[in-house]
Design an enzyme around this catalytic site. Sequence first.
Site, PDB file in Angstrom:
ATOM      1  N   GLU A  51     -67.721 -78.446 -76.330  1.00  0.00           N
ATOM      2  CA  GLU A  51     -68.143 -77.463 -75.325  1.00  0.00           C
ATOM      3  C   GLU A  51     -69.033 -76.404 -75.967  1.00  0.00           C
ATOM      4  O   GLU A  51     -70.079 -76.018 -75.424  1.00  0.00           O
ATOM      5  CB  GLU A  51     -66.933 -76.766 -74.699  1.00  0.00           C
ATOM      6  CG  GLU A  51     -66.024 -77.634 -73.861  1.00  0.00           C
ATOM      7  CD  GLU A  51     -64.690 -76.949 -73.631  1.00  0.00           C
ATOM      8  OE1 GLU A  51     -64.646 -75.700 -73.743  1.00  0.00           O
ATOM      9  OE2 GLU A  51     -63.696 -77.642 -73.357  1.00  0.00           O
ATOM     10  N   ASP A  55     -72.979 -75.993 -74.915  1.00  0.00           N
ATOM     11  CA  ASP A  55     -73.474 -74.755 -74.321  1.00  0.00           C
ATOM     12  C   ASP A  55     -74.785 -74.337 -74.986  1.00  0.00           C
ATOM     13  O   ASP A  55     -75.737 -73.915 -74.317  1.00  0.00           O
ATOM     14  CB  ASP A  55     -72.413 -73.662 -74.479  1.00  0.00           C
ATOM     15  CG  ASP A  55     -72.885 -72.322 -73.948  1.00  0.00           C
ATOM     16  OD1 ASP A  55     -73.174 -72.227 -72.739  1.00  0.00           O
ATOM     17  OD2 ASP A  55     -72.974 -71.365 -74.742  1.00  0.00           O
ATOM     18  N   GLU A 127     -70.370 -79.395 -70.403  1.00  0.00           N
ATOM     19  CA  GLU A 127     -70.960 -78.949 -71.667  1.00  0.00           C
ATOM     20  C   GLU A 127     -70.605 -79.912 -72.802  1.00  0.00           C
ATOM     21  O   GLU A 127     -71.448 -80.198 -73.673  1.00  0.00           O
ATOM     22  CB  GLU A 127     -70.488 -77.539 -71.997  1.00  0.00           C
ATOM     23  CG  GLU A 127     -71.056 -76.472 -71.081  1.00  0.00           C
ATOM     24  CD  GLU A 127     -70.485 -75.092 -71.351  1.00  0.00           C
ATOM     25  OE1 GLU A 127     -71.068 -74.109 -70.873  1.00  0.00           O
ATOM     26  OE2 GLU A 127     -69.433 -74.997 -72.035  1.00  0.00           O
TER      27      GLU A 127
END
Length: 235
Positions: A51, A55, A127
């Site tokens: 994640e 991002d 993500e």
Amino acid sequence: MSAENRRAKAVLEMQVRLGHTFADKALLERALTHASAIAGSPRAADNESLEFLGDRVLGLVIAEELTRRQTGADVGELSTRLHRLVSGEACARTAHTVGLGEAIRLPAGETRRGARQQRRILGDACEAVIAALYLELGLEGARPIILALWEPLLAEPHDRATSDPKTELQEWAAAAGRGAPAYRMIERSGPAHLPRFTVELAVAGEISVCASGGSLRVAEKAAALALLRRLRGAP
């Protein structure tokens, strides 16, 4: 069909919608594994670190695309649009588009509590999948897939009052010589996994408004948008 087979089918369908079939199945499985699914299993890997990486990859790809498309935009406008396009809400919308919710690896209890539809879980998994694309294909290979997924969001008309109503309202209040907008939570309801927050918003000299949302941030944003619309005389 068993729950395991339903999830396996969902993973295959998600890759079709994504436009990429992963060669590294272990990487994809990690990207789809929520931390709650492996609690107490130290050897298993969840998607939290992916994640984090995803991002950053998403932010870079979208920032580059905004710079290319909006050559005359100032930094403030670009930053506002970037914030909206890489937000958890945007990631959750994209996750829903590709059917990611049914592909996530979750314990049965979380599934029964509606975790597959929760914005935070969907956005985080999205993500993580972006990170997996980057790790498997590199930036040049992942970029066209990401841009294809985000094209509907990129094509949406940009209205700052809609995308960032709290900042818009704060700037209006400052220009009008009013005090800062005051937000107050007046109620929290619903179960722990699906809470509902209601906030009251007031600006000096204006009638207060109330709004609700699934998080305090969402409720405050809805209240700010409602007050802006009232100020503009919109229905």
